[in-house]
Scaffold this motif. Sequence first.
Motif, mmCIF file in Angstrom:
data_model
loop_
_atom_site.group_PDB
_atom_site.id
_atom_site.type_symbol
_atom_site.label_atom_id
_atom_site.label_comp_id
_atom_site.label_asym_id
_atom_site.label_seq_id
_atom_site.Cartn_x
_atom_site.Cartn_y
_atom_site.Cartn_z
ATOM 1 N N GLY A 185 -4.003 -8.344 -6.248
ATOM 2 C CA GLY A 185 -2.876 -7.590 -6.268
ATOM 3 C C GLY A 185 -2.557 -6.979 -7.068
ATOM 4 O O GLY A 185 -2.832 -6.387 -7.273
ATOM 5 N N LEU A 186 -1.369 -5.648 -6.655
ATOM 6 C CA LEU A 186 -1.487 -5.050 -8.205
ATOM 7 C C LEU A 186 -1.183 -4.334 -8.882
ATOM 8 O O LEU A 186 -1.878 -4.067 -9.383
ATOM 9 C CB LEU A 186 0.262 -3.876 -6.942
ATOM 10 N N LEU A 192 -7.572 -3.562 -3.611
ATOM 11 C CA LEU A 192 -6.167 -3.635 -3.893
ATOM 12 C C LEU A 192 -5.322 -5.209 -2.957
ATOM 13 O O LEU A 192 -5.828 -3.940 -1.410
ATOM 14 C CB LEU A 192 -5.413 -2.844 -4.513
ATOM 15 N N THR A 193 -5.424 -6.607 -2.550
ATOM 16 C CA THR A 193 -4.219 -6.494 -1.755
ATOM 17 C C THR A 193 -2.724 -6.337 -1.387
ATOM 18 O O THR A 193 -1.973 -6.122 -1.757
ATOM 19 C CB THR A 193 -3.985 -8.101 -1.557
ATOM 20 N N ALA A 194 -3.109 -4.544 -0.796
ATOM 21 C CA ALA A 194 -1.840 -3.697 -0.747
ATOM 22 C C ALA A 194 -2.228 -2.320 0.284
ATOM 23 O O ALA A 194 -3.640 -2.464 0.414
ATOM 24 C CB ALA A 194 -1.696 -2.868 -2.131
ATOM 25 N N ASP A 195 -1.206 -1.571 0.354
ATOM 26 C CA ASP A 195 -1.658 -0.152 0.956
ATOM 27 C C ASP A 195 -2.575 0.211 0.437
ATOM 28 O O ASP A 195 -2.593 0.380 -1.109
ATOM 29 C CB ASP A 195 -0.118 0.543 0.994
#
Lengths: 356, 356
Positions: free
Chosen positions: A210-211, A238-241
């Motif tokens: 994650g971020l 990243l597991t994010a936008d």
Amino acid sequence: MIERHVTRIIHVGPLPIGGDSPIIVQSMTNTDTRDVDATVSQIQALAAAGCELVRVAVLDMAAAESLRAIRDRIALPLVADIHFDSRLAVAAMEHGAQGVRINPGNIGGRDKLRRVVDAAKSHGVAIRVGVNSGSIEKDLLRRHGFPTPEKPHALVESAMRNIGLLEEMGFCTIKVSIKASDPMTTVSGYRALSRRTDYPLHLGVTEAGGLVAGTVKSSVALGILLHEGIGDTLRVSLTADPVEEMPVAYGILRALGIRSRGPEIVSCPTCGRTRIDLFTLSREVERAVATMKSNIKVAVMGCVVNGPGEAREADIGLAGGNSVGIIFKKGKIFRKVAEDELLAVFLEELKKMDQS
Amino acid sequence: MIERHVTRIIHVGPLPIGGDSPIIVQSMTNTDTRDVDATVSQIQALAAAGCELVRVAVLDMAAAESLRAIRDRIALPLVADIHFDSRLAVAAMEHGAQGVRINPGNIGGRDKLRRVVDAAKSHGVAIRVGVNSGSIEKDLLRRHGFPTPEKPHALVESAMRNIGLLEEMGFCTIKVSIKASDPMTTVSGYRALSRRTDYPLHLGVTEAGGLVAGTVKSSVALGILLHEGIGDTLRVSLTADPVEEMPVAYGILRALGIRSRGPEIVSCPTCGRTRIDLFTLSREVERAVATMKSNIKVAVMGCVVNGPGEAREADIGLAGGNSVGIIFKKGKIFRKVAEDELLAVFLEELKKMDQS
């Protein structure tokens, strides 16, 4: 401080990668590639945030066929990410992909690889050999074991074997990545790889998280490698936008003194001395500079007494506390203002400075 | 991979720092130290998140006097942060501070420093020599210029001069920090310092910025230094709640293979292949492991086909897509479940594994 490892220059579309070219920041969309509008819109957001090359997943023929429509509407070089299927790779190139990411060893044998290479040659397409923990050949895993920080050999040997498959066919518009989820395996792997090949290297830690967790892993691993002069392009996963990857990627390059993009903010961590809402001030200033282009250094400090001195290298800064605010430039007080006017006056001054 | 620079061991209260001791994670409160309840409450939150040593600002005599009441209610060693005022330093130690952070050179001259050192000796208190860009002596700035990545000399010479002032008085329970807001000045400064002294080093980038920007700067600078074996304790400064520094600090140590705390999560960045809401799954799993103690590796993957292979080093993982979910262990499928039950079944299995 950094002596960059010498690599060849290749081009993805018009974009040079390797040699003395700037270290390129790239990303990958997480939209359905067949949804042209959604994909184009994400690519445009990425470009606005500093992305210089973009990769899209090509899962089926419809996705390959949508590449032309996507490319017509974007300014970034476009790379197709393909697993196993040589027909998709060929179709992607026919529909405008300027790069493909494949593992030559698992694309279905020598004949199919030949078709991919022929298409790459005739369309002037670059190939990224993209090896990761999941793509290592079984015999290499048996011989070397699963890659660890001390023994990244299976990853490195797999990359060299995949490079060899392309070279045998006379193809050398290649860049290479060997991604592991462990940062130190990534570091030792790329170090070993950079001693074995002079193709440009694409850096990244895969499945980083994650971020915050992903930012830490990528910053540590890519920071060490780039500081040693290794790496020609990077992706922060990243597991994010994906747009959120951009400040991290540029932050790493800026921290190393390699590249910068827009103003830099320093802000103190606050302490018991802080008598002003610094978290809010800091966020507001961060928001204001996001669209600025100059490389000025901006300080947001919680302490009127120590602030200007501690941040004397800042081109402009603010400090506040006990209802008094000051604006300083290069360590010297420029203006005193009431605390409730501090932000507005500061942003105005900042804007003038950015545009001058 | 890391050969740690040899330093002496000092103690802050019962906590050893330096030598072969673990690299200590520390932080600083941002409460008003005179507000004992607020300060204790923040220290307890920091301790629960992994903080091992805590510093508080001591701005006046009332703050110094509150240290006893704070120390009585916390388990962490307590350090007082003091600028300029020797009486506050002495009072802080009389009221229970187990460490003080001062600049010996600006505490008010030799006689006052003597009183501080005498108090430190009689109370068994450690002193951190805390030099930063704002505390460098004018003659050193004139001679060496403002510290830069290529010329960190003014910072290093200032630290050595301040150490010398304490040594002349027969005091050597010292740790040292030289903080700059520029990561590369931090790196070159600590490198030079570690060649000049064997006192334990406290690492940090000062005024690093907000959560993401500050995380990048600290991860790059501290990552490079710790990877070279430099540093005995670290603080990640963020313009944010200090509790948020903890995952970053442990993330850096974990990325380098130095220390870990609780399960590690790897999660893929998602791509056009992802057919499941991975951002939410990833956040839920992160929340669940935050209170777990074991060092298992957990994978959260978006792709049933590639997930288990790419994350085969994970002790346990999930992958989902197209309404099917799988749970895998060490790369092998352990269970298939419906997607809407995936998270619940996975968390249950994870909990069993953590407690076994």
